[in-house]
Design an enzyme around this catalytic site. Structure first.
Site, PDB file in Angstrom:
ATOM      1  N   GLN A  26     -18.181  -6.559  -1.054  1.00 55.57           N
ATOM      2  CA  GLN A  26     -17.299  -7.457  -1.810  1.00 55.57           C
ATOM      3  C   GLN A  26     -16.956  -8.734  -1.043  1.00 55.57           C
ATOM      4  O   GLN A  26     -16.124  -9.523  -1.502  1.00 55.57           O
ATOM      5  CB  GLN A  26     -16.028  -6.724  -2.238  1.00 55.57           C
ATOM      6  CG  GLN A  26     -15.096  -6.322  -1.125  1.00 55.57           C
ATOM      7  CD  GLN A  26     -14.025  -5.365  -1.605  1.00 55.57           C
ATOM      8  OE1 GLN A  26     -14.301  -4.205  -1.933  1.00 55.57           O
ATOM      9  NE2 GLN A  26     -12.792  -5.826  -1.685  1.00 55.57           N
TER      10      GLN A  26
ATOM     11  N   SER B 274       0.157  -9.015   1.628  1.00 57.13           N
ATOM     12  CA  SER B 274      -1.302  -8.958   1.676  1.00 57.13           C
ATOM     13  C   SER B 274      -1.715  -8.762   3.120  1.00 57.13           C
ATOM     14  O   SER B 274      -1.078  -9.305   4.031  1.00 57.13           O
ATOM     15  CB  SER B 274      -1.892 -10.274   1.145  1.00 57.13           C
ATOM     16  OG  SER B 274      -3.250 -10.378   1.520  1.00 57.13           O
TER      17      SER B 274
ATOM     18  N   HIS C 142       0.836  -1.209   0.000  1.00 58.66           N
ATOM     19  CA  HIS C 142       0.000   0.000   0.000  1.00 58.66           C
ATOM     20  C   HIS C 142       0.874   1.264   0.000  1.00 58.66           C
ATOM     21  O   HIS C 142       0.556   2.256  -0.658  1.00 58.66           O
ATOM     22  CB  HIS C 142      -0.875   0.041   1.256  1.00 58.66           C
ATOM     23  CG  HIS C 142      -1.852  -1.085   1.378  1.00 58.66           C
ATOM     24  ND1 HIS C 142      -1.750  -2.049   2.345  1.00 58.66           N
ATOM     25  CD2 HIS C 142      -2.965  -1.395   0.660  1.00 58.66           C
ATOM     26  CE1 HIS C 142      -2.764  -2.897   2.248  1.00 58.66           C
ATOM     27  NE2 HIS C 142      -3.512  -2.533   1.214  1.00 58.66           N
TER      28      HIS C 142
HETATM   29  P1  AMP Z   1      -6.563  -3.910  -0.288  1.00 54.73           P
HETATM   30  O1  AMP Z   1      -6.349  -3.075   0.925  1.00 54.73           O
HETATM   31  O2  AMP Z   1      -6.103  -5.325  -0.137  1.00 54.73           O
HETATM   32  O3  AMP Z   1      -7.954  -3.770  -0.851  1.00 54.73           O
HETATM   33  O4  AMP Z   1      -5.612  -3.317  -1.394  1.00 54.73           O
HETATM   34  C1  AMP Z   1      -5.624  -1.951  -1.714  1.00 54.73           C
HETATM   35  C2  AMP Z   1      -4.732  -1.723  -2.905  1.00 54.73           C
HETATM   36  O5  AMP Z   1      -3.409  -2.139  -2.587  1.00 54.73           O
HETATM   37  C3  AMP Z   1      -5.155  -2.531  -4.144  1.00 54.73           C
HETATM   38  O6  AMP Z   1      -4.991  -1.714  -5.284  1.00 54.73           O
HETATM   39  C4  AMP Z   1      -4.201  -3.680  -4.131  1.00 54.73           C
HETATM   40  O7  AMP Z   1      -3.961  -4.226  -5.397  1.00 54.73           O
HETATM   41  C5  AMP Z   1      -2.948  -3.011  -3.591  1.00 54.73           C
HETATM   42  N1  AMP Z   1      -2.027  -4.005  -3.025  1.00 54.73           N
HETATM   43  C6  AMP Z   1      -2.290  -4.882  -2.027  1.00 54.73           C
HETATM   44  N2  AMP Z   1      -1.226  -5.691  -1.827  1.00 54.73           N
HETATM   45  C7  AMP Z   1      -0.270  -5.302  -2.724  1.00 54.73           C
HETATM   46  C8  AMP Z   1       1.052  -5.753  -3.030  1.00 54.73           C
HETATM   47  N3  AMP Z   1       1.617  -6.742  -2.380  1.00 54.73           N
HETATM   48  N4  AMP Z   1       1.719  -5.121  -4.013  1.00 54.73           N
HETATM   49  C9  AMP Z   1       1.143  -4.110  -4.709  1.00 54.73           C
HETATM   50  N5  AMP Z   1      -0.094  -3.639  -4.464  1.00 54.73           N
HETATM   51  C10 AMP Z   1      -0.788  -4.221  -3.489  1.00 54.73           C
END
Ligand code: AMP
Length: 283
Positions: free
Chosen positions: A57, A181, A33
């Site tokens: 979602q 993640s 992030h």
């Molecule tokens: P999330 O909080 O999981 O919904 O992710 C928010 C944003 O962060 C989304 O655009 C994801 O694709 C991005 N994101 C999450 N994990 C990663 C990662 N390891 N590398 C790059 N972008 C990420």
């Protein structure tokens, strides 16, 4: 840095005379992030990061209630990244009642991750459309880790005429290769070791693709994942080599940009990853 809900965001947005970039997140922020926020900071005058765990979602049997919400730590990450406004709306503000009007993600939203999680991408596109409407950003930064989501947001922008530049950033990985993640927090040490079969499978596929042909690429990844599944380390949800623009499976003579998509559950935790590959038809 300001923090607020819808009313505060609207008031803040009205005061902006420069460009604004949006980084949508569900919080539990990590270096992946942070890379998105750094990119937004570098390219636009002001940065909005949204932190909202979007119930639309998640299916009812998924981890909506369990999803980590370390709000104060997230604010510290945003502050350090130079974010100007953290949009953290209450659930009842975003959805005062169950919405009647939502965004449909179509065929591309019904395959792979969309098949594994029915309704997921409708929920994602609905909240992203709301975030776009509320923030009115000039650009939005998303991660390519969630590649199907990224491709669908690209279509959302085109199909619903949002005037927003979409920026995608490469997958940020931990030193051991596992894609970062928020859900990695759920992994016990043994699960984490088992999950490494996913990046290993992607590496095996990238090696097999180095001759420019898709032949044997999916099989190379499958060998690694099958061995892990036989050890009882993970359950493979899907593995697919697809055309990067259509998300349709690649034929053996495919030429162009492709994606190898992997999803697996490890110790009950749903993980996804992918690698971009380029093929040229052999003579
Ligand atoms: P999330 O909080 O999981 O919904 O992710 C928010 C944003 O962060 C989304 O655009 C994801 O694709 C991005 N994101 C999450 N994990 C990663 C990662 N390891 N590398 C790059 N972008 C990420």
């Amino acid at each position: 840095m300001e923090v607020g809900g819808i009313q505060a965001l609207r008031a803040w947005r009205k005061q902006q005379t420069g460009t604004v970039s949006l980084v949508p997140t569900m919080g539990a922020l990590h270096s992946g992030h942070q890379a998105l926020m750094d990119r937004a900071r570098a390219s636009r005058d002001a940065v909005v990061t949204s932190i909202f765990v979007n119930p639309l979602q998640f299916r009812t049997d998924e981890d909506f209630f369990q999803y980590p919400r370390p709000f104060q730590a997230d604010l510290d990450v945003c502050e350090a990244a130079g974010v100007d406004f953290v949009f953290a709306p209450a659930l009842g503000e975003m959805y005062p009642s169950a919405p009647e009007a939502t965004v449909s993600s179509g065929r591309m939203g019904a395959v792979y991750e969309g098949a594994a999680r029915p309704g997921h991408f409708d929920g994602v596109l609905t909240v992203v459309a709301k975030l776009f409407t509320l923030t009115k950003p000039d650009s939005a930064v998303f991660g390519l880790k969630d590649i199907q989501q990224f491709c669908l947001v690209k279509r959302l922008i085109v199909d619903l005429n949002f005037d927003i530049e979409l920026i995608g950033l490469p997958v940020v990985r931990d030193d051991d290769g596992l894609a970062m993640s928020s859900r990695n927090e759920y992994l016990a040490p043994a699960d984490r070791a088992a999950a490494l079969a996913i990046p290993r499978a992607l590496d095996a596929a990238a090696d097999a693709a180095s001759d420019g042909s898709p032949v044997g690429v999916e099989a190379a990844a499958e060998t690694v994942l099958q061995a892990a599944a036989e050890r009882g380390d993970l359950d493979l949800v899907y593995l697919a080599l697809v055309d990067a623009t259509t998300f349709r499976p690649c034929a053996q003579d495919f030429a162009g940009q492709a994606l190898l998509l992997v999803s697996a559950t490890v110790g009950g935790t749903h993980l996804i990853d992918n690698v971009a590959l380029e093929f040229h038809r052999s003579a």
